[in-house]
Design an enzyme around this catalytic site. Structure first.
Site, PDB file in Angstrom:
ATOM      1  N   ASN A 203       7.775  -6.512   7.351  1.00 30.76           N
ATOM      2  CA  ASN A 203       8.489  -6.339   5.781  1.00 30.76           C
ATOM      3  C   ASN A 203       9.622  -5.427   6.088  1.00 30.76           C
ATOM      4  OD1 ASN A 203       7.212  -3.989   6.402  1.00 30.76           O
ATOM      5  ND2 ASN A 203       6.088  -3.870   4.465  1.00 30.76           N
ATOM      6  N   HIS A 325       7.059   6.897   4.345  1.00 35.55           N
ATOM      7  CA  HIS A 325       5.635   6.495   3.549  1.00 35.55           C
ATOM      8  C   HIS A 325       4.448   7.191   4.254  1.00 35.55           C
ATOM      9  CE1 HIS A 325       8.716   3.203   2.249  1.00 35.55           C
ATOM     10  NE2 HIS A 325       8.780   4.222   1.323  1.00 35.55           N
ATOM     11  N   GLY A 375      12.012  -2.966  -2.664  1.00 38.27           N
ATOM     12  CA  GLY A 375      11.157  -4.089  -3.087  1.00 38.27           C
ATOM     13  C   GLY A 375      11.007  -4.808  -1.974  1.00 38.27           C
ATOM     14  N   SER A 376      10.330  -6.199  -1.889  1.00 34.63           N
ATOM     15  CA  SER A 376      10.145  -6.861  -0.812  1.00 34.63           C
ATOM     16  C   SER A 376      11.561  -7.804  -0.644  1.00 34.63           C
ATOM     17  CB  SER A 376       9.259  -7.848  -1.215  1.00 34.63           C
ATOM     18  OG  SER A 376       9.523  -8.647  -2.387  1.00 34.63           O
ATOM     19  N   MET A 377      11.677  -8.328   0.493  1.00 33.95           N
ATOM     20  CA  MET A 377      13.025  -9.114   0.874  1.00 33.95           C
ATOM     21  C   MET A 377      13.657 -10.113  -0.392  1.00 33.95           C
ATOM     22  SD  MET A 377      13.026 -12.189   3.343  1.00 33.95           S
ATOM     23  CE  MET A 377      12.353 -13.312   2.278  1.00 33.95           C
ATOM     24  N   HIS A 400       5.611   3.495  -3.431  1.00 34.93           N
ATOM     25  CA  HIS A 400       6.532   3.199  -2.158  1.00 34.93           C
ATOM     26  C   HIS A 400       6.984   1.743  -2.136  1.00 34.93           C
ATOM     27  CE1 HIS A 400       3.661   0.689   0.084  1.00 34.93           C
ATOM     28  NE2 HIS A 400       4.161   0.901   1.110  1.00 34.93           N
ATOM     29  N   ALA A 402       6.250  -2.516  -3.706  1.00 33.62           N
ATOM     30  CA  ALA A 402       5.762  -3.422  -4.638  1.00 33.62           C
ATOM     31  C   ALA A 402       4.390  -3.763  -4.418  1.00 33.62           C
ATOM     32  CB  ALA A 402       6.434  -4.822  -4.552  1.00 33.62           C
ATOM     33  N   GLY A 403       4.075  -3.815  -3.091  1.00 36.40           N
ATOM     34  CA  GLY A 403       2.718  -4.224  -2.687  1.00 36.40           C
ATOM     35  C   GLY A 403       2.233  -5.521  -2.697  1.00 36.40           C
TER      36      GLY A 403
END
Lengths: 477, 126
Positions: A203, A325, A375-377, A400, A402-403
């Site tokens: 990620n 994080h 966010g994610s990619m 930290h 979205a998960g």
């Protein structure tokens, strides 16, 4: 409530599990009703396990993006008092020590980069080492490695990677005190020797983004952000060195637990008393890994600046902030009216000091620490600021990211990398990645809605929303 | 991500779980057996030995920039000796997806099933 755990609603955005069994303190989860319902029961189980550890203070916390992790939930926060038998946990920090995000302003608007966007993406992809097996241009010998482990980003700046002004805008001013290179094994050194200045995979990413929306104009001005500004987010960590330290100390702590009279509810919660030889050794090694992550992000910043200088010479990349994080840090917090020095574990959680905190750079102190939520990619990210209630609520911690909402395996069954790239391309987002399956595994739909997470963080009082940013270019590891 | 190996012997289950770990990174059938690396580790606890074995492979993959797809393993009295065959990463051909950071103690299980076969599994951090 579908959960088997006895969650009590404390307020609209906070939930409590009262101590039961061997729990020493309650578990507290910050989330709205939908996020709580979507959380796996494993999160609550892990939170309750953390609450059993010796010397834990006040509560074990889970942030709105909490999901099932190794030992600690990801999005987990717990503080320990060394004088009360408190522990430090290698599992509570995680494998990618000090994985984090830094944000850079570019001094450019979206319109100014638009015509050069593809050229920028290609140049960043060529110049920043990314993906499995990539190596950096820096190859450290023993002496150089020790200097890096002690100096962090400060070492990197001394080597010519970046500017002294950058240091002011990194946690710990870019140099974690108390690092002990003597605790870094030969294997950890070997894993790192060719990996300085590499982004990694999974990620981890480097994105050029546009400020799409300002929520808090006053704080945004203090952060130097305006709508339609172009900014850069860099997400990566301490690379092979951090992974190896995590691996080694996890095992040492599992094997030593009984000699320290620690009963582990889960081996992944492996820990040692802070005031023990092993606890101190781990702290020295972990702090050196934090410096490694600082140096790594600093070198990647330098490489990014080189690309901008070539493709968009009018750009001026200045550091907004750099957050970590996965850490354990010694901090002073007021608990029940008394100042105490505590070892705060944040696993997949961001430190979020509120306005006036002395560890925030002077220029930002009045408004609070920038909290960068990647966010994610290909999806939006968010910039928040620490709140004044944060200390009382969560030892100044926030979410930290979205998960994940589904596993990598599920994601590859659902999406093809090429179609994800095409779909994002149709929305104007340029993706560059060495692995199409890697892109599928990181597909935006595989993650929770980051906006719901940051909304819950703000509503719970953990941090204040400042700006929303959207990707224009994504270099994915 | 979870990895699981099943085999007629403990050693075979360990070999299969290593192959599963390679499959997280690339298609194992694309990895040629051009180089051999010998690996030794020891731990009286079978489950911890599995984590040690996978972490030894993670280390060799990272430092040698290699991928492995064939494993010959002997386990006796908590001591593991293995030969791993593979080749250096070729990014265009292998298209590696993700690095494995380390094997974890999560979902860790090594045991013999009723039919006599062995199962070895854990979650690896990527």
């Amino acid at each position: 409530m579908p959960s088997e755990y006895p969650l009590k609603r404390q307020s609209e955005f906070s939930w409590r599990i009262d101590p039961f069994g061997k729990m020493r303190v309650p578990g507290i989860v910050y989330a709205d009703e939908q996020l709580i319902e979507a959380m796996d029961d494993k999160v609550f189980e892990q939170l309750c396990n953390v609450a059993t550890l010796p010397g834990i203070v006040q509560a074990a916390y889970a942030m709105p993006d909490a999901h099932w992790g190794y030992g600690f939930p990801i999005g987990g926060v717990a503080a320990f008092d060394a004088d009360q038998g408190g522990v430090v946990s290698a599992g509570g920090v995680g494998f990618d020590i000090s994985c984090g995000v830094r944000a850079l302003r570019t001094g450019l608007t979206v319109d100014e980069i638009e015509s050069r966007r593809t050229a920028l993406a290609d140049a960043l992809y060529r110049h920043v080492p990314v993906g499995v097996g990539s190596t950096g241009r820096i190859h450290l010998n023993e002496k150089g490695m020790n200097a890096m482990l002690l100096g962090g980003a400060r070492w990197a700046v001394e080597q010519g990677y970046g500017e002294p002004a950058d240091l002011e805008h990194i946690e710990e001013r870019g140099c974690m005190q108390g690092a002990d290179p003597g605790e870094i094994s030969a294997r950890a050194r070997k894993r790192q020797q060719d990996e300085m200045g590499t982004l990694g995979s999974g990620n981890h990413y480097l994105e050029v983004q546009r400020v799409a929306e300002i929520y808090d104009p006053e704080i945004a001005t203090a952060f130097g952000l305006r709508e339609n500004d172009a900014v850069v987010f860099i997400h990566c960590g301490s690379r092979g060195l951090g992974h190896q330290i995590g691996t080694e100390f996890l095992k040492y702590m599992v094997l030593a637990a009984s000699s320290h009279h620690i009963e582990l509810p889960d081996r992944e919660l492996a820990c040692a008393p802070i005031n023990s030889e092993l606890g101190q050794a781990y702290l020295g090694a972990m702090r050196a890994a934090i410096n490694c992550a600082f140096a790594n992000r600093q070198i990647i910043t330098h490489l990014t600046r080189q690309v901008f200088a070539e493709v968009l010479p009018q750009a001026d990349l200045t550091l907004l902030f750099d957050v970590s994080h996965n850490t354990c840090k010694l901090e002073t917090h007021t608990v029940e009216g008394r100042k105490r020095k505590l070892y705060v574990h944040r696993k997949g959680a961001t430190r979020a000091f509120g306005p006036g905190h002395p560890d925030i750079p002077e220029t930002l102190r009045a408004v609070g620490q920038p909290v960068l939520i990647g966010g994610s990619m290909g999806t939006e990210s968010h910039i928040l600021a620490g709140s004044s209630q944060g200390e009382e609520l969560s030892f100044n911690s926030a979410c930290h990211g979205a998960g994940r909402a589904m596993s990598r395996h599920q994601a590859t069954k659902r999406w093809r990398g090429r179609s994800v790239v095409d779909e994002l391309g149709a929305r104007g987002i340029v993706i560059r990645s060495p692995s199409m399956r890697g892109v599928a595994e990181e597909a935006p739909g595989a993650y929770k809605d980051v906006r719901a997470v940051v909304d819950a963080a703000q509503s719970a009082g953990l941090a204040r929303k400042v700006a929303r940013v959207e990707p224009l270019v994504c270099i994915k590891g | 991500m979870g990895v699981r190996g099943v085999g007629d012997s403990l050693a075979e289950a360990f070999a299969q779980v290593a192959l599963a770990m390679t499959a997280i990174i690339t298609d194992p059938s694309m990895v040629r057996h051009t180089e051999r690396v010998d690996i030794h580790c020891a731990c009286p606890d079978r489950e911890l030995l599995l984590v040690d074995w996978l972490n030894a492979l993670v280390y060799e993959m990272a430092c040698r920039n290699m991928l492995f797809s064939r494993f010959q393993i002997q386990i006796e009295d908590g001591s593991l000796s293995a030969a791993a065959w593979g080749e250096p990463v070729e990014r265009k051909r292998h298209r590696p997806i993700v690095e494995v950071k380390g094997a974890t103690y999560t979902a860790l299980r090594v045991n013999q099933q009723k039919d006599g076969s062995w199962i070895a599994q854990c979650v690896v951090d990527v």
